[in-house]
Design an enzyme around this catalytic site. Sequence first.
Site, mmCIF file in Angstrom:
data_model
loop_
_atom_site.group_PDB
_atom_site.id
_atom_site.type_symbol
_atom_site.label_atom_id
_atom_site.label_comp_id
_atom_site.label_asym_id
_atom_site.label_seq_id
_atom_site.Cartn_x
_atom_site.Cartn_y
_atom_site.Cartn_z
ATOM 1 N N HIS A 1 41.621 41.820 48.011
ATOM 2 C CA HIS A 1 41.069 40.670 47.300
ATOM 3 C C HIS A 1 40.035 41.045 46.264
ATOM 4 C CE1 HIS A 1 42.409 39.031 51.270
ATOM 5 N NE2 HIS A 1 43.081 38.303 50.419
ATOM 6 N N GLY A 2 39.748 42.305 46.115
ATOM 7 C CA GLY A 2 38.784 42.729 45.116
ATOM 8 C C GLY A 2 37.423 42.996 45.717
#
Length: 480
Positions: free
Chosen positions: A362-363
């Site tokens: 998700h970063g």
Amino acid sequence: MADFAYTDYDYEYDQEGDGGDYVDYFDEDIYEFPVGEPWEEEEEEEEEDPASQFTLTELYEYCVVPTVSDSYLHLCNLLVWSLVFTLTTRIVRPPAWLVHMASTACGGVVAWHLFGLRTGYMACLTGVGSLALVVTHLATRSRRGPWTCAACVAFLIFCELWWADPIDWHSIRGPQMVILMKLVSVGYDLDAATLASAPNPLEMAGYVMNPGTIIFGPWISFGTYLKVLQPLPWSLWLIPGIVIRLTASIMFLLMSTCYTSWLLPDSINRWGLAYREALSFRLSHYFVSYLSEASALLAGLNMGKVARPYFIEIPRSLVEVVIYWNVPMHHWLKTYVFKTARNHLGIFWALLLTYSMSALFHGLNFQLAAVLLSLGFYTFVEYSLRAKLSSVFDACILARPCSDTCLHKQKARSWFSLSTNLVFTVLTVFHLAYLGIMFDSSSQQQETGYSMIHTLNKWQALNYASHWVMFICYVMYSVI
């Protein structure tokens, strides 16, 4: 125009009998597209949400109509090209290579319409993952899943830190997640010999870019995608099913965008506001879930239920919330991350790895990591505490419902079991309000992701109450 964000979570527990196997799963996707809000220009001047001041007629005129109109403009392309793909490949039976080419072309048109030049990031991720898959397949014919996953995650981190514009990157994290899941699942399926042979480039392109799943998902396996080569199984319920899903999707969007602020105005207390923000977030998730079901059906792929709102809004436990939040993604992390790691690392370290990998997918975002890790702790404690309480009181109070043949003395309908399960239901709603407030749309930071300060300030305003409650539950679990 304002940005409407969708974020998708998922966890999973397996439970057999009184103890069961503990499996934890979290996943999140973010999609953004414009949704009209006629009062946006006055946001900074108004202390109270303008929606709460409108009559129903004004709300319809200034929110419902613009929201439906803007949604139609942005989503009609997705639905039309999904239908075009089905009509051109399932009614008339072209060669297999032409089906995959049509899937690639239709999906490319959909992605370009919504994201424009940002589609280049999606193409690059597909190229990096496919190249890693091909190289490992030719070189070792083993560990294709892990190496493909490592290459994709490395590309995501590179874009996050150095290459991509933050706003552009944030807006396509959802489709990037779907692409990553597809590429990695092919690698693991080859390792497990569930795929007879490696897909050729045209098959991979058609699978990744399928118009029914390229934007909002849901994730589908390569084997499921290959059903597009078969004649379409017509059913009397096919068209009504699509209409019902689209109608439900729009209703959830309107409730999230227009009606939650009207029903729960800013004059309520801080916990009421927290519940309102969390409810709006969940409704937006249901909107995307039902829309993804409809787009998949229009593309000739019947995926069943993506989310089950009843089990989330009237939850038995956090465990059930995360299971029914997104069923396809739940299956993906259970199959390709947790089970694989559990065989080598054991349950605890496999759980830790699952959450760590999810955070990377998700970063590098503190907000997402904080919510993810908090939920991991919450669900572990809840599952373990209820298992102990069930054993001590011989009652049907586990995190998942008991089977009809369970041997507990106090069955699910007993007074003790009903009251205990009700307490945990209230606690779950409380925790969802506390955690869901992170995903409000009040801050300009939503275009690039929320910062650590934003996250901590939100929880500090609620005195970290949910974390304290779960800490007390952990103490209870430890001393029982």
